[in-house]
Design an enzyme around this catalytic site. Structure first.
Site, mmCIF file in Angstrom:
data_model
loop_
_atom_site.group_PDB
_atom_site.id
_atom_site.type_symbol
_atom_site.label_atom_id
_atom_site.label_comp_id
_atom_site.label_asym_id
_atom_site.label_seq_id
_atom_site.Cartn_x
_atom_site.Cartn_y
_atom_site.Cartn_z
ATOM 1 N N SER A 13 0.690 -10.050 -11.600
ATOM 2 C CA SER A 13 0.406 -9.816 -13.022
ATOM 3 C C SER A 13 -0.026 -8.370 -13.278
ATOM 4 O O SER A 13 0.282 -7.805 -14.331
ATOM 5 C CB SER A 13 -0.646 -10.805 -13.542
ATOM 6 O OG SER A 13 -1.930 -10.499 -13.079
ATOM 7 N N ASN A 14 -0.714 -7.753 -12.329
ATOM 8 C CA ASN A 14 -1.069 -6.335 -12.513
ATOM 9 C C ASN A 14 0.173 -5.446 -12.451
ATOM 10 O O ASN A 14 0.292 -4.483 -13.216
ATOM 11 C CB ASN A 14 -2.106 -5.900 -11.475
ATOM 12 C CG ASN A 14 -3.512 -6.235 -11.916
ATOM 13 O OD1 ASN A 14 -4.057 -5.596 -12.817
ATOM 14 N ND2 ASN A 14 -4.102 -7.257 -11.312
ATOM 15 N N ARG A 66 -1.305 -4.977 13.199
ATOM 16 C CA ARG A 66 -1.619 -4.226 11.982
ATOM 17 C C ARG A 66 -1.124 -2.775 12.028
ATOM 18 O O ARG A 66 -0.458 -2.303 11.103
ATOM 19 C CB ARG A 66 -3.133 -4.245 11.726
ATOM 20 C CG ARG A 66 -3.547 -3.571 10.426
ATOM 21 C CD ARG A 66 -5.041 -3.678 10.185
ATOM 22 N NE ARG A 66 -5.487 -5.060 10.183
ATOM 23 C CZ ARG A 66 -5.357 -5.889 9.151
ATOM 24 N NH1 ARG A 66 -4.804 -5.466 8.033
ATOM 25 N NH2 ARG A 66 -5.779 -7.119 9.230
ATOM 26 N N MET A 91 -2.890 -7.902 -0.452
ATOM 27 C CA MET A 91 -4.011 -8.521 0.236
ATOM 28 C C MET A 91 -4.045 -8.163 1.718
ATOM 29 O O MET A 91 -3.999 -9.038 2.581
ATOM 30 C CB MET A 91 -3.959 -10.034 0.041
ATOM 31 C CG MET A 91 -4.108 -10.450 -1.418
ATOM 32 S SD MET A 91 -5.538 -9.684 -2.202
ATOM 33 C CE MET A 91 -5.772 -10.749 -3.616
ATOM 34 N N HIS A 110 -10.057 -3.891 -7.945
ATOM 35 C CA HIS A 110 -10.879 -4.950 -7.355
ATOM 36 C C HIS A 110 -11.584 -5.694 -8.486
ATOM 37 O O HIS A 110 -12.202 -5.058 -9.349
ATOM 38 C CB HIS A 110 -11.898 -4.334 -6.397
ATOM 39 C CG HIS A 110 -12.748 -5.366 -5.717
ATOM 40 N ND1 HIS A 110 -12.241 -6.249 -4.804
ATOM 41 C CD2 HIS A 110 -14.062 -5.656 -5.831
ATOM 42 C CE1 HIS A 110 -13.209 -7.054 -4.387
ATOM 43 N NE2 HIS A 110 -14.326 -6.706 -5.000
ATOM 44 N N LEU A 145 -13.408 -1.503 3.621
ATOM 45 C CA LEU A 145 -12.986 -2.589 2.724
ATOM 46 C C LEU A 145 -13.662 -2.387 1.371
ATOM 47 O O LEU A 145 -14.877 -2.591 1.244
ATOM 48 C CB LEU A 145 -13.387 -3.945 3.331
ATOM 49 C CG LEU A 145 -13.101 -5.179 2.465
ATOM 50 C CD1 LEU A 145 -11.624 -5.328 2.166
ATOM 51 C CD2 LEU A 145 -13.632 -6.436 3.131
ATOM 52 N N GLU A 175 -8.452 -6.212 -16.292
ATOM 53 C CA GLU A 175 -7.710 -5.539 -15.209
ATOM 54 C C GLU A 175 -6.454 -4.868 -15.738
ATOM 55 O O GLU A 175 -6.156 -3.710 -15.434
ATOM 56 C CB GLU A 175 -7.295 -6.557 -14.129
ATOM 57 C CG GLU A 175 -8.424 -7.084 -13.276
ATOM 58 C CD GLU A 175 -7.902 -7.858 -12.060
ATOM 59 O OE1 GLU A 175 -6.981 -7.374 -11.384
ATOM 60 O OE2 GLU A 175 -8.426 -8.967 -11.794
#
Ligand code: GAR
Length: 191
Positions: A13-14, A66, A91, A110, A145, A175
């Site tokens: 949605s962002n 990672r 995420m 955030h 983080l 947002e």
């Protein structure tokens, strides 16, 4: 015109709000979508971006180490020559291998005050703690983080919000405005 690489892992949605702002809002004539990228090939947001005609790319992160994944993802994104890497529900915690090529040009949104809450489930946190208000934060990404320098914050009034869904609805509305407005300001300052 600033080229944006928009990164997502889910709903998007962002991402949609940013594309709207580019097409006829505060980012018009300031930004364009270089690519919408996901670490989840089946993310609904990726399909939504493709349906809008945005260039898309995916690289599955599942089962990957990672640092290796991040090196590959950064190389892929660099092909699109983005001016900004815009995390929109992406995420993952980013390793130095990802951050280094784009240092100072990665943004995140955030759904809490990053001084008060980091990581996942920020709306649940606000709801469970019966907060009268929470804050949305747009910040630059560093190796921690949700620790990077804050670019903008905006308050969400949560009084009378009786369900988690209502908390999220109010938060997301903020947002969607704040991310596009903050990017527009940043692009103006940097160009
Ligand atoms: C948004 O609420 C965003 O702020 C949050 O995930 C949601 C993604 O929604 N991000 C984080 O929690 C990052 N720690 P969207 O896919 O509809 O934009």
């Amino acid at each position: 015109v600033a080229r944006l690489a928009i990164l997502l892992s889910g709903r998007g949605s962002n991402m949609l709000a940013l594309v709207k702002a580019i097409q006829g809002g505060v980012l018009q004539d300031l930004a364009e979508v270089a690519v919408v990228f996901s670490n989840k090939p089946d993310a609904p947001g990726l399909a939504a971006a493709a349906a809008l005609g945005c260039p898309t790319a995916a690289l599955p992160s599942q089962g990957r180490k990672r640092a290796e994944f991040d090196t590959e993802a950064a190389a892929l994104l660099q092909q699109y020559q983005p001016d900004f890497v815009v995390l929109a529900g992406y995420m993952r915690i980013l390793s130095p291998a990802f951050i280094q090529p784009f240092a100072g040009r990665i943004l995140n949104i955030h759904p809490a005050d990053t001084h008060q809450h980091q990581g996942l489930h920020a709306y649940e946190w606000a709801f469970d703690n019966h907060l009268a208000e929470t804050k949305i934060t747009v910040h630059l990404v560093d190796e921690g983080l949700d620790t990077g320098p804050i670019l903008a914050q905006r308050t969400v009034d949560l009084r009378g919000a009786e369900t988690l869904a209502e908390v999220e609805r109010r938060g997301l509305a903020v947002e969607h405005e704040l991310y596009a407005e903050t990017l527009a300001e940043l692009i103006r300052v940097k160009s």
